[in-house]
Design a protein around this motif. Structure first.
Motif, PDB file in Angstrom:
ATOM      1  N   MET A 184      27.112  -0.874  65.282  1.00  0.00           N
ATOM      2  CA  MET A 184      27.513  -2.279  65.352  1.00  0.00           C
ATOM      3  C   MET A 184      28.350  -2.698  64.143  1.00  0.00           C
ATOM      4  O   MET A 184      28.887  -3.796  64.127  1.00  0.00           O
ATOM      5  CB  MET A 184      26.283  -3.182  65.476  1.00  0.00           C
ATOM      6  N   ILE A 185      28.473  -1.820  63.145  1.00  0.00           N
ATOM      7  CA  ILE A 185      29.279  -2.143  61.971  1.00  0.00           C
ATOM      8  C   ILE A 185      30.749  -2.175  62.367  1.00  0.00           C
ATOM      9  O   ILE A 185      31.239  -1.264  63.037  1.00  0.00           O
ATOM     10  CB  ILE A 185      29.064  -1.115  60.844  1.00  0.00           C
ATOM     11  N   SER A 186      31.420  -3.243  61.969  1.00  0.00           N
ATOM     12  CA  SER A 186      32.845  -3.383  62.274  1.00  0.00           C
ATOM     13  C   SER A 186      33.500  -4.191  61.163  1.00  0.00           C
ATOM     14  O   SER A 186      32.905  -5.131  60.634  1.00  0.00           O
ATOM     15  CB  SER A 186      33.023  -4.084  63.617  1.00  0.00           C
ATOM     16  N   ARG A 187      34.738  -3.846  60.842  1.00  0.00           N
ATOM     17  CA  ARG A 187      35.478  -4.583  59.810  1.00  0.00           C
ATOM     18  C   ARG A 187      36.022  -5.899  60.350  1.00  0.00           C
ATOM     19  O   ARG A 187      36.402  -6.766  59.584  1.00  0.00           O
ATOM     20  CB  ARG A 187      36.616  -3.741  59.268  1.00  0.00           C
ATOM     21  N   HIS A 188      36.087  -6.023  61.647  1.00  0.00           N
ATOM     22  CA  HIS A 188      36.634  -7.235  62.260  1.00  0.00           C
ATOM     23  C   HIS A 188      35.686  -7.751  63.340  1.00  0.00           C
ATOM     24  O   HIS A 188      34.753  -7.055  63.745  1.00  0.00           O
ATOM     25  CB  HIS A 188      38.028  -6.963  62.854  1.00  0.00           C
ATOM     26  N   GLU A 189      35.942  -8.966  63.772  1.00  0.00           N
ATOM     27  CA  GLU A 189      35.122  -9.589  64.816  1.00  0.00           C
ATOM     28  C   GLU A 189      35.288  -8.814  66.123  1.00  0.00           C
ATOM     29  O   GLU A 189      36.408  -8.528  66.547  1.00  0.00           O
ATOM     30  CB  GLU A 189      35.566 -11.041  65.012  1.00  0.00           C
ATOM     31  N   LEU A 190      34.189  -8.458  66.757  1.00  0.00           N
ATOM     32  CA  LEU A 190      34.241  -7.711  68.003  1.00  0.00           C
ATOM     33  C   LEU A 190      34.462  -8.650  69.180  1.00  0.00           C
ATOM     34  O   LEU A 190      33.940  -9.770  69.198  1.00  0.00           O
ATOM     35  CB  LEU A 190      32.933  -6.943  68.224  1.00  0.00           C
ATOM     36  N   ALA A 209      33.787  -5.292  73.595  1.00  0.00           N
ATOM     37  CA  ALA A 209      33.494  -4.291  72.566  1.00  0.00           C
ATOM     38  C   ALA A 209      32.046  -4.420  72.095  1.00  0.00           C
ATOM     39  O   ALA A 209      31.365  -3.413  71.873  1.00  0.00           O
ATOM     40  CB  ALA A 209      34.454  -4.438  71.395  1.00  0.00           C
ATOM     41  N   TYR A 210      31.574  -5.666  71.936  1.00  0.00           N
ATOM     42  CA  TYR A 210      30.197  -5.901  71.511  1.00  0.00           C
ATOM     43  C   TYR A 210      29.210  -5.324  72.529  1.00  0.00           C
ATOM     44  O   TYR A 210      28.265  -4.621  72.168  1.00  0.00           O
ATOM     45  CB  TYR A 210      29.962  -7.401  71.312  1.00  0.00           C
ATOM     46  N   ARG A 264      29.231  -1.505  72.523  1.00  0.00           N
ATOM     47  CA  ARG A 264      28.506  -0.974  71.366  1.00  0.00           C
ATOM     48  C   ARG A 264      26.995  -1.151  71.522  1.00  0.00           C
ATOM     49  O   ARG A 264      26.230  -0.293  71.104  1.00  0.00           O
ATOM     50  CB  ARG A 264      28.994  -1.630  70.075  1.00  0.00           C
TER      51      ARG A 264
END
Length: 144
Positions: free
Chosen positions: A62-68, A72-73, A76
């Motif tokens: 669930m780690i992401s540099r940007h808003e999912l 995509a959420y 994941r």
């Protein structure tokens, strides 16, 4: 350590202890239904701790540099559930021949949903508290 990493670690610890509680309750309920006469030693207390770790580790997807995006959420989250199922089934050594793997897989799904429900309720409560605090702050700034 950046704030996002700190908040992620705090969230993971919260998830871990929520899972320990839910897994302990599931073991109790299943044990009372399936083998009420069984007795265990102190080593049995390790199982919820180990299974909760297995349920927490896949949270890294669930780690992401940007808003999912929602898509995509959800993808994941589905990947996270599959990883949790595989990891817990592998660690537990549940066998499909006697049906324990299916029962355990269903328990994992229920616990996954319950943990996310509890997390959602906590986030809703925190959001309400923040909104109330902001309203009080605005009123105080206006001198009301």
């Amino acid at each position: 350590m950046s704030e996002s990493i700190k908040s992620f670690l705090v969230r993971m610890m919260t998830v871990y202890f929520t899972l320990v509680t839910l897994i302990t309750a599931a073991i109790l309920l299943l044990g009372l239904c399936m083998e009420p006469e069984a007795e265990f030693g102190y080593s049995a207390f390790a199982a919820p701790l180990i299974f909760a770790a297995c349920g927490t580790l896949p949270g890294v997807v669930m780690i992401s540099r940007h808003e999912l995006t929602i898509k995509a959420y959800m993808l994941r989250k589905l990947l996270q559930l599959v990883l949790i199922e595989l990891l817990v089934l592998w660690v537990s050594g549940a066998r499909s021949e006697d049906g324990t793997a299916l029962q355990l897989a269903i328990c994992i799904l229920v616990i996954f949903l319950c943990a996310h429900g509890i997390s959602w309720l906590q986030e809703c409560y925190a959001a309400r508290q923040m909104t109330a605090d902001l309203i009080r702050l605005q009123e105080k700034a206006r001198g009301v």
